[in-house]
Structures are given as C-alpha cells and as structure tokens.
Design an enzyme around this catalytic site. Structure first.
Site, PDB file in Angstrom:
ATOM      1  CE  LYS A 177      -2.814  11.451   3.237  1.00  0.00           C
ATOM      2  NZ  LYS A 177      -2.034  11.980   4.372  1.00  0.00           N
ATOM      3  CE  LYS A 230      -2.818  14.523   0.822  1.00  0.00           C
ATOM      4  NZ  LYS A 230      -2.167  14.487   2.085  1.00  0.00           N
TER       5      LYS A 230
HETATM    6  C1  PBG Z   1       0.922  13.594   5.896  1.00  0.00           C
HETATM    7  C2  PBG Z   1       0.568  14.228   4.606  1.00  0.00           C
HETATM    8  C3  PBG Z   1       0.923  13.846   3.287  1.00  0.00           C
HETATM    9  C4  PBG Z   1       0.429  14.859   2.449  1.00  0.00           C
HETATM   10  C5  PBG Z   1      -0.235  15.778   3.254  1.00  0.00           C
HETATM   11  N1  PBG Z   1      -0.168  15.355   4.581  1.00  0.00           N
HETATM   12  C6  PBG Z   1       1.775  12.736   2.801  1.00  0.00           C
HETATM   13  C7  PBG Z   1       1.332  11.334   2.873  1.00  0.00           C
HETATM   14  O1  PBG Z   1       0.236  10.994   3.295  1.00  0.00           O
HETATM   15  O2  PBG Z   1       2.168  10.508   2.506  1.00  0.00           O
HETATM   16  C8  PBG Z   1       0.614  14.921   0.958  1.00  0.00           C
HETATM   17  C9  PBG Z   1       0.429  16.263   0.339  1.00  0.00           C
HETATM   18  C10 PBG Z   1       0.950  16.396  -1.045  1.00  0.00           C
HETATM   19  O3  PBG Z   1       1.363  15.415  -1.688  1.00  0.00           O
HETATM   20  O4  PBG Z   1       0.963  17.532  -1.532  1.00  0.00           O
HETATM   21  N2  PBG Z   1       0.201  12.491   6.282  1.00  0.00           N
END
Ligand code: PBG
Length: 306
Positions: A177, A230
């Site tokens: 991520k 992601k």
């Molecule tokens: C929580 C989380 C996030 C997303 C999914 N789970 C936000 C982040 O890490 O700031 C983002 C999903 C999206 O942008 O569609 N940690």
C-alpha cells in the site's frame, strides 16, 4: 474469440461506507455516484449487488465519536459490526470483507496508536487490531483486511483468528500500500484524513518497487490468504510482479482518486466514462489481478451485462 482478458462481474469487490442513523443515503461529494449508507438500507443494497453477480463487498465505517484508541472500532455494536450482521442476514452468500484499520476511528486520524511525539506505536496497535478482528468475526465477517501497513499485522491477526478458532476466516492483506495522493476523495468519504502529518511513516514510498515486494513477501510468510496492491493503475508493474512471484490470489484496489478522475473528466465531456472505466479495469486484470476492489463495480457489472 482471441481476446485474452475478459472482465466479469465476479472479478469485483464493491466498497460500502456505513453511517449511523436511519434512512440515510448521503451522497459523497468527492466521489459522484457513491454514498454513505445507514444500516437499515444495507439489505436492499446487498440484494442489488448480489443480483448483479458481484460476489463481495468491503465495509468502511464512520463511528459516532472518535478517540485516541478508536474504541468504536472493536465495539460489539459498532457501526461495522451492525452492518456485517445486516448484510449477512439479508444475503448470506454475499462475501463480507472488513477493513481493519484505526484511521476512521481515531481522533488524530492516523492508522495506529500514537506516542506523545506523534509517532505510531506499532506493537500496541497490533493488540487493538486483534480486538477489531475478533469483533468483526463475531459479527459474521468472512474476510478481514488489515489496511494500516503496521509491521507484523498479518501475523498478529492470524494468531488471533487461531486463538478464537476462526478457521474459516481469511486474511486479505493490503500488502503493498503506497503513500498515495489518490486516496484524497476517500478521506472525505470515510472522514479519515490525518489531523497532522501524513502516512509516510507506515505506507510505501511510490518510488520503491523492490521494497514493496519485500512487504508482500512478509505478509505472505505471515499467513495472508490474499495479497493486495493499492492503488491499482499507477502500480501495475508491482501487481504483475506479485502475480509472477507469489502463488496467492491477488487483489488490486482501484482507489477513490482513480474513480474520481474518470468521473470528473467524463462529467466535463473530455472522456467517455464507460470506455475508460472498463479499459482501466481490464488493464488491471490483464496485469494480474484476480479480483478488483472498485467503486465502478455496480456500473461495470451493468455495462458488462450489456
Ligand atoms: C484506511 C484506508 C484508506 C483507503 C482504504 N483504507 C485510506 C488511507 O490509507 O488513507 C483508501 C481507499 C480509496 O482511496 O479508495 N487505511
């Protein structure tokens, strides 16, 4: 006849934002076409999603109050726990994935417990995540998805699942991520922007592909059942390498910013929404995704049905 990659509705996981209250279907300004739903409206949503041939949803909750430990996150009657029960009661065959993270629940908006200098305390955070997982499983979640990029989270969750005897619950790890600007619209949708600083302490540097694969290897070794990258489109190289190097189901999260860009350009008449959305999802599948988390899931399923 010669097409190599064919998109189908069963490739998709649809994200749902859940809020307290009754009869609430609140439009999310930064993500046209997406809403925050109250629990009473979820059974109908679940039926619609399942009828489109989409096998799974992932839940994000907005709590009543936020605090330093994010206590609604693991409350028996927390918003996500209520949502899981409502969906599983209405449509038992719809797979329910839950986001396991602290940022929507903490008053500071970070993904872990903080020390007094604002640094994340990794291991104390793992204990909270274990409590969250237990409460989600208790409510009926099928898959838990740790998204906070805490070191050792998958191992801690695997240990907790074993401890409570949840042998049928799978772990979908947000393995790679990235600290991405593409999450912007989501932070409005889930009301989870960090109150100060950013998430670069715990999320990946966009320049680091090899380190991302190391993170994936760690999550695989710790017992992740599904590995995720992601965002999706800017990281197709990472996705392709994950598919080639790890024999686990691979997921890609086509995130809020990727969705919002297509929506905004289409609303201006600059691109054709349907063409670009399906092209994006096809490219993500071609690069190696077995499943795609996407806000386009319902529309794409309709488009594919023609
Ligand atoms: C929580 C989380 C996030 C997303 C999914 N789970 C936000 C982040 O890490 O700031 C983002 C999903 C999206 O942008 O569609 N940690």
């Amino acid at each position: 006849m010669v097409r190599e990659t064919v998109l189908t509705p069963d490739d998709f996981i649809y994200p749902l934002f859940v809020v307290h209250g009754n009869g609430q279907q609140r439009p999310i300004r930064s993500m046209p076409g997406q809403h925050q739903w109250s629990v009473d409206l979820l059974p109908q949503q679940a039926e619609e999603i399942a009828a489109l041939g989409i096998p799974a949803v992932i839940l994000f909750g907005l709590p009543v109050t936020k605090d330093a430990r994010g206590s609604e996150n693991y409350a028996e009657n927390g918003i996500v726990q209520q949502a899981i029960r409502a969906i599983k009661d209405a449509v038992p065959e719809l797979v329910v994935v839950t986001d396991v993270c602290m940022c929507e629940y903490t008053d500071h908006g970070h993904c872990g417990i903080l020390d007094d200098r604002g640094y994340v305390l990794n291991d104390p955070t793992l204990e909270v995540l274990q409590q969250v997982v237990s409460s989600h499983v208790e409510a009926g979640a099928d898959i838990v998805a740790p998204s906070g990029m805490m070191d050792g989270a998958v191992a801690a969750i695997r240990q907790e699942l074993d401890r409570i005897g949840a042998t049928n619950t799978a772990i979908m790890a947000y393995a790679a991520k990235f600290a991405s600007g593409f999450y912007g619209p989501f932070r409005e949708a889930a009301d989870s922007p960090p109150a100060f600083g950013d998430r670069k302490q715990y999320q990946m540097d966009p320049g680091n592909g090899r380190e991302a694969l190391l993170e994936v290897a760690l999550d695989a070794a710790e017992g992740a059942d599904i590995l995720m990258v992601k965002p999706a489109l800017p990281y197709l190289d990472i996705l392709a390498q994950m598919r080639a190097n790890f024999d686990r189901p691979t997921a890609a999260y086509h995130v809020s910013g990727e969705y919002a860009m297509i929506k905004a350009a289409a609303e201006n008449g600059w691109i054709d929404e349907r063409t670009v959305a399906l092209e994006s999802l096809t490219a993500i599948k071609r690069a190696g995704a077995d499943m795609i988390l996407t806000y386009f899931a319902k529309d794409a399923a309709r488009w594919l049905k023609g």
